[in-house]
Design an enzyme around this catalytic site. Structure first.
Site, PDB file in Angstrom:
ATOM      1  N   ARG A 323       0.818  -1.212   0.000  1.00 50.96           N
ATOM      2  CA  ARG A 323       0.000   0.000   0.000  1.00 50.96           C
ATOM      3  C   ARG A 323       0.855   1.267   0.000  1.00 50.96           C
ATOM      4  O   ARG A 323       0.540   2.220  -0.716  1.00 50.96           O
ATOM      5  CB  ARG A 323      -0.878  -0.019   1.254  1.00 50.96           C
ATOM      6  CG  ARG A 323      -1.848   1.118   1.370  1.00 50.96           C
ATOM      7  CD  ARG A 323      -2.481   1.141   2.782  1.00 50.96           C
ATOM      8  NE  ARG A 323      -2.681  -0.176   3.311  1.00 50.96           N
ATOM      9  CZ  ARG A 323      -3.842  -0.814   3.328  1.00 50.96           C
ATOM     10  NH1 ARG A 323      -4.918  -0.228   2.866  1.00 50.96           N
ATOM     11  NH2 ARG A 323      -3.936  -2.030   3.835  1.00 50.96           N
ATOM     12  N   ARG A 360     -13.360  -1.514  -0.487  1.00 44.28           N
ATOM     13  CA  ARG A 360     -12.760  -1.259   0.818  1.00 44.28           C
ATOM     14  C   ARG A 360     -13.681  -0.502   1.768  1.00 44.28           C
ATOM     15  O   ARG A 360     -13.664  -0.720   2.979  1.00 44.28           O
ATOM     16  CB  ARG A 360     -11.422  -0.521   0.665  1.00 44.28           C
ATOM     17  CG  ARG A 360     -10.378  -1.347  -0.118  1.00 44.28           C
ATOM     18  CD  ARG A 360      -8.977  -0.762   0.002  1.00 44.28           C
ATOM     19  NE  ARG A 360      -8.446  -0.902   1.334  1.00 44.28           N
ATOM     20  CZ  ARG A 360      -8.445   0.041   2.245  1.00 44.28           C
ATOM     21  NH1 ARG A 360      -8.892   1.251   1.952  1.00 44.28           N
ATOM     22  NH2 ARG A 360      -7.970  -0.179   3.449  1.00 44.28           N
ATOM     23  N   TYR A 364     -14.238  -2.631   4.973  1.00 43.63           N
ATOM     24  CA  TYR A 364     -13.457  -2.222   6.159  1.00 43.63           C
ATOM     25  C   TYR A 364     -13.936  -0.902   6.753  1.00 43.63           C
ATOM     26  O   TYR A 364     -13.251  -0.355   7.609  1.00 43.63           O
ATOM     27  CB  TYR A 364     -11.974  -2.032   5.796  1.00 43.63           C
ATOM     28  CG  TYR A 364     -11.343  -3.142   5.008  1.00 43.63           C
ATOM     29  CD1 TYR A 364     -11.302  -4.433   5.505  1.00 43.63           C
ATOM     30  CD2 TYR A 364     -10.761  -2.885   3.773  1.00 43.63           C
ATOM     31  CE1 TYR A 364     -10.694  -5.450   4.786  1.00 43.63           C
ATOM     32  CE2 TYR A 364     -10.151  -3.895   3.048  1.00 43.63           C
ATOM     33  CZ  TYR A 364     -10.118  -5.177   3.558  1.00 43.63           C
ATOM     34  OH  TYR A 364      -9.511  -6.164   2.840  1.00 43.63           O
ATOM     35  N   CYS A 391     -26.667  -2.851  -7.143  1.00 41.82           N
ATOM     36  CA  CYS A 391     -27.965  -3.050  -6.503  1.00 41.82           C
ATOM     37  C   CYS A 391     -27.767  -3.439  -5.053  1.00 41.82           C
ATOM     38  O   CYS A 391     -27.992  -4.594  -4.669  1.00 41.82           O
ATOM     39  CB  CYS A 391     -28.740  -4.114  -7.251  1.00 41.82           C
ATOM     40  SG  CYS A 391     -29.266  -3.470  -8.820  1.00 41.82           S
ATOM     41  N   GLU A 392     -27.284  -2.503  -4.287  1.00 40.36           N
ATOM     42  CA  GLU A 392     -27.004  -2.781  -2.888  1.00 40.36           C
ATOM     43  C   GLU A 392     -26.840  -1.445  -2.173  1.00 40.36           C
ATOM     44  O   GLU A 392     -26.065  -0.599  -2.623  1.00 40.36           O
ATOM     45  CB  GLU A 392     -25.712  -3.605  -2.818  1.00 40.36           C
ATOM     46  CG  GLU A 392     -25.357  -4.009  -1.452  1.00 40.36           C
ATOM     47  CD  GLU A 392     -24.601  -5.347  -1.392  1.00 40.36           C
ATOM     48  OE1 GLU A 392     -24.738  -6.173  -2.313  1.00 40.36           O
ATOM     49  OE2 GLU A 392     -23.885  -5.532  -0.422  1.00 40.36           O
ATOM     50  N   TYR A 421      -5.214  -2.235  -3.362  1.00 31.92           N
ATOM     51  CA  TYR A 421      -6.354  -3.049  -2.967  1.00 31.92           C
ATOM     52  C   TYR A 421      -7.687  -2.571  -3.544  1.00 31.92           C
ATOM     53  O   TYR A 421      -8.738  -2.823  -2.971  1.00 31.92           O
ATOM     54  CB  TYR A 421      -6.440  -3.173  -1.439  1.00 31.92           C
ATOM     55  CG  TYR A 421      -5.176  -3.722  -0.834  1.00 31.92           C
ATOM     56  CD1 TYR A 421      -4.814  -5.049  -1.024  1.00 31.92           C
ATOM     57  CD2 TYR A 421      -4.302  -2.901  -0.118  1.00 31.92           C
ATOM     58  CE1 TYR A 421      -3.628  -5.550  -0.496  1.00 31.92           C
ATOM     59  CE2 TYR A 421      -3.115  -3.400   0.407  1.00 31.92           C
ATOM     60  CZ  TYR A 421      -2.786  -4.725   0.218  1.00 31.92           C
ATOM     61  OH  TYR A 421      -1.612  -5.227   0.727  1.00 31.92           O
TER      62      TYR A 421
END
Ligand code: LLP
Length: 463
Positions: A323, A360, A364, A391-392, A421
């Site tokens: 990262r 992410r 998280y 769709c969420e 990531y």
């Protein structure tokens, strides 16, 4: 309907205390260099450029959403890590953060090594010409086929993750007539201050062999007896997005303690220790990451001090930042599709990607920043939530942020610090196509991972 950032009323206050920001930034057109790639700036017309290219042109040529990666920044960060650790240490870039053949070549040219954790990552590394002896092979459940491929290729080290794997790798190496260089990954019992799913050195988890109860010592004991293995060191990775060096301090103390026990029991001083990756980056202006030279100095001092205390030769140190190298070098460029103000709450800004290109936030509760990049604006700020097209309802890219109140469909917005990531964890949820990675350098852009097509999707669906 109000689009202001400061509508009065208790419901709005609740929303603000839930979120990460208590007040809008003074200047919404400003781009904090902490969170944006190095060559990013806003030109005289208010358009954001990267590597000398306007985002409007990038969107025209390559479409949106797209991950836009600043190659000069990537190389500079890779070089900074390399230089900071010097020639007595090794820097392994953690390919899981983002891997492509172009990236492998940049790493090779900048003198970094590479950490891979699957057959697919290994294949990418080898196909781009990374010398196998500069590759470390990780994973808690490498298949026998993957192990055989790695041994045959001549990888520089395999990081052993369990008692069964010690035997498995030894057996495969021996049957191929190879003495494979290995490290043993241990868990040192450190709780890294990070999300539970990305903390990896506490004992109740799937990675590594616990130091506690003498298990790591027993693993070393067994590995040292096997002809197929050359045990070169101990590996510890304590977690991700860590800012506080005290976790590394405890880890180094415990790893060196094990090296000392090994020396006392077997008369062997293992020559290497790997302290893993996990160094944090700035996702928002609130984050204050350390520079590679500070990290290198701190880690080297800790290990040297611990070894002096234990009367051991200081082993060669390696680290595995992923990262911290690639994260800040890219942003995701989206086009705004719908702007939906919810009175007294916030404005929902829907973009043409979402949780399929950045999981992410949903996974998280990660924080991100966002900016209007296709133009500058003097409009008053509004509190927004940037959401995707899936769709969420948990399909959130940026949970709480401020954008100019005149934001409209067709504007381009960008989410910085998405180099790590995001593409590597991207999915085809809802059969949304994964965005390309466009590398920009010195006024030129080049697609290094192309956009997925519907043909790609249908090719896998064999009817
Ligand atoms: N070395 C080992 C053995 C690792 O397991 C990892 C990350 C790294 C190095 C690199 O860590 P970094 O410097 O990139 O933090 N998907 C999560 C992160 C998972 C990290 C897994 N291992 C995220 O998006 O935050």
């Amino acid at each position: 309907m109000s689009r202001s950032a400061h509508p009065a009323g208790p419901r709005h206050a609740d929303v603000l205390t839930e979120g990460h920001y208590s007040a809008p930034p003074a200047d919404l057109n400003a781009l904090d260099p902490k969170v944006w790639a190095q060559t990013v700036e806003r030109d005289a017309d208010g358009v954001v450029t990267v590597g000398g290219m306007a985002v409007t042109r990038l969107a025209e040529e390559y479409g949106t959403p797209a991950y836009v990666l600043d190659e000069a920044d990537f190389r500079a960060r890779a070089r900074a890590w390399r230089t900071a650790f010097g020639t007595d240490a090794d820097v392994f870039y953690a390919g899981k953060a983002f891997l492509s053949r172009a990236v492998v070549r940049w790493l090779d040219e900048e003198g970094l090594n590479l950490d891979v954790c699957s057959g697919g990552e290994l294949a990418t590394a080898l196909s781009a010409g990374m010398p196998a002896d500069r590759v470390a092979f990780h994973g808690n459940n490498k298949s026998p086929e993957e192990i055989e491929r790695a041994v045959r290729a001549g990888v520089g080290r395999i990081v052993l993750d369990s008692f069964q794997e010690i035997v498995r790798v030894a057996h495969i190496a021996q049957s191929l007539g190879v003495r494979q260089r290995v490290q043993i990954r241990i868990t040192v019992g450190v709780e890294a201050h990070t999300h539970e799913f990305i903390a990896t050195a506490h004992e109740d988890q799937k990675f590594g062999i616990p130091l506690a109860g003498g298990q790591a010592a027993e693993a070393v004991r067994r590995a040292l007896q096997l002809d197929g293995l050359e045990v070169i060191g101990i590996h510890s990775h304590i977690g991700s997005q860590i800012f506080d060096m005290s976790g590394f301090e405890v880890a180094a103390h415990r790893v060196v303690g094990l090296l000392k026990d090994i020396r006392d029991e077997h008369g062997v001083e293992l020559p290497e220790i790997d302290l893993g990756g996990g160094l944090g980056i700035a996702y928002t202006s609130d984050d204050d990451p350390r520079e590679p030279h500070e990290i290198a100095k701190a880690l080297t001092e800790i290990v040297t001090r611990e070894c002096e205390g234990a009367r051991l030769r200081t082993p060669r140190i390696s680290v595995e930042p992923g990262r911290a190298i690639v994260g800040p070098t890219a942003f995701t460029l989206y086009e705004v599709g719908t702007v939906k103000p919810l009175d007294g709450l916030r404005t929902y800004v829907s973009v043409d990607g979402g949780m399929s290109d950045n999981i992410r936030t949903a996974l998280y509760d990660a924080e991100y920043s966002v900016a209007l990049v296709s133009r500058a604006s003097d409009a008053e700020s509004m509190l927004v939530r940037v959401v995707g097209k899936h769709c969420e309802s948990g399909d959130i890219v940026v949970k709480d942020a401020f954008l100019p109140g005149d934001l409209a469909p067709g504007d381009l917005i960008a989410v910085p610090a998405t180099g790590a990531y995001c593409r590597s964890m991207a999915s085809n949820y809802n059969h949304v196509l994964r965005p390309p990675v466009v590398a920009v350098r010195d006024g030129e852009a080049r697609v290094i991972v192309r956009r997925e097509t519907e043909e790609d999707l249908l090719r896998l669906d064999v009817g």
